[in-house]
Design an enzyme around this catalytic site. Sequence first.
Site, PDB file in Angstrom:
ATOM      1  N   ASP A  52       0.846  -1.208   0.000  1.00 54.13           N
ATOM      2  CA  ASP A  52       0.000   0.000   0.000  1.00 54.13           C
ATOM      3  C   ASP A  52       0.875   1.250   0.000  1.00 54.13           C
ATOM      4  OD1 ASP A  52      -2.443  -1.648   0.554  1.00 54.13           O
ATOM      5  OD2 ASP A  52      -1.350  -2.021   2.410  1.00 54.13           O
ATOM      6  N   GLU A  61       2.256  -6.620  -5.153  1.00 51.13           N
ATOM      7  CA  GLU A  61       1.905  -5.800  -6.313  1.00 51.13           C
ATOM      8  C   GLU A  61       3.104  -4.986  -6.817  1.00 51.13           C
ATOM      9  OE1 GLU A  61      -1.917  -4.086  -6.378  1.00 51.13           O
ATOM     10  OE2 GLU A  61      -1.287  -2.322  -7.494  1.00 51.13           O
TER      11      GLU A  61
END
Length: 377
Positions: A17, A273
């Site tokens: 994040d 990610e």
Amino acid sequence: MKATWDIFCTVVDNFGDIGVTWRLARQLAAEHDYAVRLWVDDLRAFEHLCPAIDAELDRQRQRGVEVRRWSTPWAPVEAADVVIAAFACALPHDYMESMAGRDKEPLWLNLDYLSAEDWIVGCHGLPSVKFRQVQKFFFFPGFQPGTGGLLREAGLLEQRRAFVQDPRARGDFLRGLGVDPTDGARLISLFAYENDGLASWLDALASDTRPTQLLVPEGRILVDVQRWLGTKDMAAGAREVRGSLTVQVLPFVPQEDYDRLLWSCDFNAVRGEDSFVRAQWAGRPLLWHIYRQEDDVHLDKLEAFLELYSQGLSAPAKAAFEGWWRAWNRAGDMAPSWKAVLENERELAEHAERWSLEQASRTDLATALVKLYLNWI
Ligand code: TRH
């Protein structure tokens, strides 16, 4: 007057994040000259990626970005021209009131998770919820035309090329990390979640005729590495040799150094990610440990990416690569697929380079956001 941007990040777990939002904030400030505020609820996690962060400060400037503590209760501020809620995080209610109270409503976006699934193309840019008159829109990163693209700084591939063409730079970088590259040894970086399949891969590497140096940044997979080695308490700098395999623990390095590590290795195991995308920019064969989701929905995401990525590979290389990824993500036996990957190593390396060039020919995510904003006004 240049537009102002607010990016909101809640750190759910791990580093993805903050990794994504910090990278985006930097790029919007450095390449597009916007005034960017990055609101983060966990500055300790941020410190890992950017050691210059002072976790005690509510407000600080880092690399052209105003980093703000996302505190509760929320202290009122004026809403920006563009508001990005990363990964569906819920904005403070008072902040949304401030968005609704502006003369010109802001462009409000939800920056979603990256996926190669087809439905992403249809959903990118669609309206989401409304707060009073302010409409929120979906923004989906992706690999295909019609999505929001991938984060890629200007000149990234040129920097990588210059680095790999300069053996001295690579050698100096690795030695700076405490790694002494052995002639002829295969270099692999390993960043992953806990994985029961690791032991079978390490067995194969240890019994190989060619030596391997496995570089493991401090983190979750270290538990399994140590179990296999029969050691404990390994920290950055620790080194163990088993057969043809040398395992070395690295410190968790700042993002730019992590890129250099990926550029230095022959294979990169990555996760989540952001490291997954960085390994693609490295143009080397990669092994993705996808973030687990309920009901195994992550496996659909994995297959969607494989389908896209494998296009253009010969049948044996495709089978090897896909088998390797599936084994890793199902904690299966890694030995057969790793053997097949090595048999197709050259083709997989060429393919990885081609894939990175093809993806780099698309508009990068920050530029796509800027274009969206310019169309909006
Ligand atoms: O840490 P992650 O597992 O993050 C995950 C994913 O984003 C996942 O999708 C999300 O749902 C979950 O968090 C909450 O993996 P990721 O995304 O690769 O983030 C790691 C970041 O750490 C990335 O920016 C690269 C960076 N990094 C360094 O800067 N230095 C290092 O030494 C290493 C190993 C990583």
